[in-house]
Design a protein around this motif. Structure first.
Motif, PDB file in Angstrom:
ATOM      1  N   ASN A 177      -4.106  13.530  -9.265  1.00 44.27           N
ATOM      2  CA  ASN A 177      -3.330  13.409 -10.505  1.00 44.27           C
ATOM      3  C   ASN A 177      -3.037  11.957 -10.840  1.00 44.27           C
ATOM      4  N   GLY A 178      -2.578  11.191  -9.875  1.00 43.82           N
ATOM      5  CA  GLY A 178      -2.297   9.783 -10.111  1.00 43.82           C
ATOM      6  C   GLY A 178      -3.546   8.995 -10.438  1.00 43.82           C
ATOM      7  N   VAL A 236       0.877  -1.167   0.000  1.00 42.47           N
ATOM      8  CA  VAL A 236       0.000   0.000   0.000  1.00 42.47           C
ATOM      9  C   VAL A 236       0.915   1.218   0.000  1.00 42.47           C
ATOM     10  N   PHE A 237       0.752   2.057  -1.007  1.00 42.60           N
ATOM     11  CA  PHE A 237       1.574   3.254  -1.160  1.00 42.60           C
ATOM     12  C   PHE A 237       0.847   4.416  -0.487  1.00 42.60           C
ATOM     13  N   ALA A 238       1.488   5.023   0.503  1.00 44.55           N
ATOM     14  CA  ALA A 238       0.766   5.992   1.326  1.00 44.55           C
ATOM     15  C   ALA A 238       1.687   7.052   1.893  1.00 44.55           C
ATOM     16  N   PHE A 239       1.050   8.119   2.354  1.00 41.49           N
ATOM     17  CA  PHE A 239       1.733   9.181   3.073  1.00 41.49           C
ATOM     18  C   PHE A 239       0.943   9.413   4.356  1.00 41.49           C
ATOM     19  N   GLU A 290       0.803  12.749  -3.705  1.00 41.18           N
ATOM     20  CA  GLU A 290       0.701  12.607  -5.153  1.00 41.18           C
ATOM     21  C   GLU A 290       1.536  11.421  -5.639  1.00 41.18           C
ATOM     22  N   MET A 291       2.714  11.255  -5.037  1.00 48.91           N
ATOM     23  CA  MET A 291       3.568  10.131  -5.405  1.00 48.91           C
ATOM     24  C   MET A 291       2.963   8.802  -4.966  1.00 48.91           C
TER      25      MET A 291
END
Length: 172
Positions: free
Chosen positions: A85-86, A22-25, A53-54
């Protein structure tokens, strides 16, 4: 024995679907889920990006190059906005991605709370195939499963919104 929280069940269900990453901030709106990662021995793997955004672009890239479901996560307010955006990249390239987005407590919604954004309106275009807010624990399995099935079946981004107080409720 501690009770299972909504956030614990969320990670368990992602594992059952075979989600490895899981890609997260991090942010306040997903603190309940972040705490669950500590209890889950980082499974699925929490991959922290430098910016929300990344996180979305990493999930999209992962889905494009592996052929698997991409999952990204961000907090409410500006964090949720930065995922757009992604997610539009996923929509235009027909890539299966699920965005899990935090939100302010249910009791504070509609009160112009700090960084409050109407996420249902914000995401209604990019996640037009499936968008839902989880407002009670019992909703989570169906909402998450439908988001994943829809993303995979229609090769499109979907989104689920989980208010921060719901994340910390006992799962039933």
């Amino acid at each position: 024995m501690t009770s299972t929280k909504v956030s614990d069940y969320l990670l368990e269900r992602l594992r059952e679907w075979g989600v490895d990453n899981v890609f997260a901030f991090p942010g306040d709106g997903i603190n309940g889920i972040l705490a669950a990662w500590g209890r889950a021995d980082n499974e699925p793997k929490f991959i922290q990006s430098r910016h929300e955004e990344m996180s979305a672009f990493e999930a999209v890239g992962y889905a494009k190059f592996t052929g698997r479901l991409g999952v990204c996560m961000a907090t409410s307010g500006p964090g949720a906005i930065h995922l757009l955006n992604g997610l539009y990249d996923a929509k235009l390239d027909h890539v299966p991605v699920v965005a899990i987005v935090g939100q302010t407590n249910r009791s504070a919604m509609g009160g112009s709370y700090q960084q409050e954004v109407d996420l249902m309106s914000l995401y209604k275009d990019v996640a037009s195939n499936y968008l839902q807010m989880v407002t009670v624990p019992e909703q989570l399995p169906n909402v998450l499963d439908r988001a994943i099935r829809t993303a995979l079946g229609r090769r499109a981004p979907t989104a689920i919104i989980i208010p921060s107080d719901v994340q910390e409720l006992d799962y039933s």
